[in-house]
Design a protein around this motif. Structure first.
Motif, PDB file in Angstrom:
ATOM      1  N   UNK A 165     -78.155-107.771 -11.546  1.00 26.74           N
ATOM      2  CA  UNK A 165     -77.371-109.344 -11.481  1.00 26.74           C
ATOM      3  C   UNK A 165     -75.734-109.925 -12.200  1.00 26.74           C
ATOM      4  N   UNK A 217     -82.695-104.940 -13.583  1.00 32.67           N
ATOM      5  CA  UNK A 217     -82.448-106.230 -13.344  1.00 32.67           C
ATOM      6  C   UNK A 217     -81.740-107.367 -13.054  1.00 32.67           C
ATOM      7  N   UNK A 218     -80.987-106.822 -14.779  1.00 31.99           N
ATOM      8  CA  UNK A 218     -79.801-107.699 -15.878  1.00 31.99           C
ATOM      9  C   UNK A 218     -78.886-106.760 -15.142  1.00 31.99           C
ATOM     10  N   UNK A 256     -81.894-111.655 -21.692  1.00 32.75           N
ATOM     11  CA  UNK A 256     -82.165-111.510 -20.485  1.00 32.75           C
ATOM     12  C   UNK A 256     -81.935-113.119 -19.020  1.00 32.75           C
ATOM     13  N   UNK A 282     -80.011-113.540 -16.212  1.00 34.96           N
ATOM     14  CA  UNK A 282     -80.396-113.953 -14.873  1.00 34.96           C
ATOM     15  C   UNK A 282     -79.988-115.359 -14.675  1.00 34.96           C
ATOM     16  N   UNK A 317     -86.527-104.837 -16.862  1.00 30.52           N
ATOM     17  CA  UNK A 317     -85.343-105.900 -17.374  1.00 30.52           C
ATOM     18  C   UNK A 317     -83.729-105.540 -17.392  1.00 30.52           C
ATOM     19  N   UNK A 318     -83.386-104.837 -18.004  1.00 33.77           N
ATOM     20  CA  UNK A 318     -82.322-104.123 -17.737  1.00 33.77           C
ATOM     21  C   UNK A 318     -81.966-103.322 -16.841  1.00 33.77           C
ATOM     22  N   UNK A 332     -81.881-113.934  -5.844  1.00 41.50           N
ATOM     23  CA  UNK A 332     -80.192-113.304  -7.537  1.00 41.50           C
ATOM     24  C   UNK A 332     -80.274-114.940  -7.725  1.00 41.50           C
TER      25      UNK A 332
END
Lengths: 313, 306
Positions: free
Chosen positions: B35, B31-32, A123, A127, B28-29, A180
């Motif tokens: 991204x 959000x990824x 992750x 990010x 988190x997944x 972002x």
């Protein structure tokens, strides 16, 4: 080296400047390229500041053009632009500082608590990826989402919004893309600090029957406090400087958006390159440099009071 | 050893519950995905046919895939190859130059026995506090230093970053002076000591600063936009930027104007832009998984200042 210069022999009195100059010469030679770059690209340009007090024309050049006192500043501050660019620069930066702090610390804590350390690494890598792209590249990514005819958002939602002329949307768009792009970087910084907290604290807390929430509230967050304060103060010191790429590339230099996308840096650039108004550009530039200088020095002073090692000087 | 294992066992109990862990993984997944998906969209569009874009817009599921954009560049991409070459040169030469100059300066400033250290440090710190900014720099560089349309304009203005000097200086300071003294007693000159003793001991710091520098040079479009007046001198990022509005820039140095006019009529404009975007980020994203561990290490070692 030290012992030689300290013994008080008869020759010591002759150890003049020339002696020290020669003794330090090899190191001075090593420093020379950097010194030359510094003079040419940092100090020589300071002479160009006088342009803010001149009525520049190409024929007479930087030094030959006629003086016009504070006229450039008078013009600048009489326009609505001076207020708009100052407001935009400060408000956007303020939003970035607050949101970045909240999201980065939250994400760092979450990544640290994950049961699978390997997943946390993956992750973290994802990010941080956008941080390594230029704003030009990001502007094309944004365009693939926001284009009127073909953009993913309009097509997916069946809209026909002309995003590149919707003023109301841009504060959100700019903030979203800024977060972002930079959140991964800040998260990694805080994650590094969390990993550095000694396990002893958590063990002791566990023995006292502290829940996970209590551990975060009373151990992790207090341990990060110093870093949060210092990074925030340093960011406030730079609040008068905007990220040019974000405000110039992302809105694609779209005129109707200027009221919400124009910041000091873009204003200076357009005055210089697009309108050729050198005097005005130089005046706005000096305004930024001076206020920026005061803020940086003040913030550094504040940081120094909290933690001497984190201060620049 | 025994104690450590015991401690680990205790901390095992301190893990979050499986349910909380699952919830966090899902968040988190998502959000990824947020991204990554925009980047994937750009890649897919670059492989979509113009017809498909016309019908479906920029879509994750184009009705027809096509290599037209990439073929177009291969055929008429003189300017793209030229700009790619400029960026490559600027990145390689600029980074080596910048890292060398920065490291040498930082080393000199790190030596407590250097007589002018304080003076030069002050000179450096002042540039971090106050600078003339864009306009004076631009005017001096174009009018006095003759950097207009020169490839050096893409290298020198950003070759000395005061912050990196400070970070590296801190790194060098952690090397015991005794080691440097020992090298000197063995008969090594300052340059030799620096190259053979100091640099090898500072690899992690140099790697991190070097990576930042490489990325900064490759990603730079600003200097190109400022100092390059002719399209043929654009680095790749500036060329990409100039395509925000049209693909015209490509025609400037195309060797065959007639062929260009022919092709321009049915140029894959939409997918073309995205294809160039992909080509611009590709080197960085391919290298990224390998360098990110150095980057993270250096960041956490460096902290706020180092």
């Amino acid at each position: 080296m030290k012992t030689g210069s300290k013994t008080p022999t008869a020759g010591a009195r002759k150890k003049t400047r020339w002696f020290y100059f020669r003794k330090n010469l090899p190191l001075t030679v090593m420093a020379l390229p950097a010194l030359i770059l510094m003079v040419l690209f940092k100090y020589l340009p300071l002479s160009g500041i006088i342009l803010a007090f001149k009525r520049y024309n190409i024929r007479d050049g930087i030094f030959g053009s006629a003086w016009n006192g504070f006229k450039n500043f008078e013009y600048l501050f009489r326009t609505k632009d001076a207020w708009i660019i100052t407001r935009n620069t400060i408000l956007y930066n303020f939003a970035f500082i607050v949101l970045d702090l909240i999201f980065a610390v939250t994400l760092a804590i979450i990544l640290n608590e994950l049961r699978q350390k390997r997943a946390a690494k993956v992750f973290q890598t994802i990010f941080m990826a956008p941080y390594f792209m230029s704003w030009v590249v990001v502007s094309f990514i944004a365009y693939s989402l926001l284009s009127v005819d073909d953009g993913f958002i309009n097509r997916a939602l069946g809209l026909e919004v002309t995003w590149y002329s919707q003023q109301a949307a841009w504060p959100f768009i700019l903030i979203i893309f800024q977060i972002w792009k930079t959140i991964g970087y800040s998260t990694v910084m805080y994650l590094g600090a969390i990993v550095g907290i000694s396990d002893d604290y958590y063990e002791a807390a566990l023995m006292d029957g502290a829940t996970k929430w209590q551990q975060i509230r009373y151990i992790t967050l207090p341990a990060l406090r110093g870093m949060m304060i210092i990074l925030t103060i340093l960011a406030i010191g730079r609040i008068f400087y905007a990220d040019f790429g974000l405000f110039y590339q992302l809105p694609r230099n779209s005129g109707p958006l200027f009221p919400v996308t124009n910041v000091i840096d873009t204003y200076v650039f357009r005055a210089l390159k697009e309108n050729g108004n050198i005097g005005m550009a130089a005046a706005a530039n000096l305004y930024q440099s001076l206020v920026g200088f005061i803020l940086v020095v003040t913030s550094n002073f504040a940081v120094r009071k909290i933690d001497k090692d984190s201060a620049l000087f | 050893m025994k104690i450590k294992r015991k401690a680990e066992k205790k901390l095992e109990k301190n893990l979050i519950s499986v349910r909380a862990n699952t919830v966090l993984l899902i968040i988190l997944g998502l959000l990824a995905l947020v991204c990554v998906l925009p980047m994937i969209l750009v890649v897919i569009v670059s492989f979509s046919s113009e017809q498909s874009i016309f019908e479906n817009g920029y879509s994750f599921f184009p009705s027809e895939f096509s290599l037209a954009a990439y073929e177009y560049f291969l055929k008429l991409g003189d300017q793209i190859f030229r700009s790619y070459g400029i960026s490559l040169f600027v990145t390689v030469f600029g980074s080596l130059f910048s890292l060398t100059v920065t490291a040498m300066f930082a080393y000199v400033l790190s030596r407590p026995d250097y007589r002018y250290g304080r003076l030069f440090t002050l000179l450096l710190l002042f540039t971090m506090l106050f600078n003339g900014g864009l306009v004076p720099g631009y005017m001096v560089n174009t009018q006095l230093l003759g950097l207009r349309d020169s490839v050096w304009a893409l290298i020198f203005p950003m070759s000395l970053n005061a912050f990196y000097v400070v970070v590296l200086r801190t790194f060098f300071k952690s090397i015991p002076l005794e080691i440097i003294e020992a090298a000197r007693i063995d008969g090594a000159g300052e340059f030799r000591t620096f190259a053979k003793v100091v640099l090898p001991l500072s690899k992690p710091g140099l790697a991190t600063i070097g990576l930042f520098t490489v990325i900064a040079y490759w990603n730079d479009w600003f200097l190109g936009m400022l100092y390059m007046f002719e399209t043929k001198n654009y680095p790749i990022q500036t060329l990409l930027q100039s395509m925000q509005n049209s693909m015209e820039a490509l025609s400037q140095s195309s060797s065959n104007a007639l062929e260009y006019a022919e092709m321009a009529k049915n140029a894959p404009t939409d997918s073309g832009r995205m294809a160039l975007t992909v080509m611009v980020v590709l080197p960085v994203m391919l290298a990224y998984p390998f360098f990110q561990k150095y980057f993270v290490k250096g960041l956490t070692v460096g902290g706020v200042k180092g």
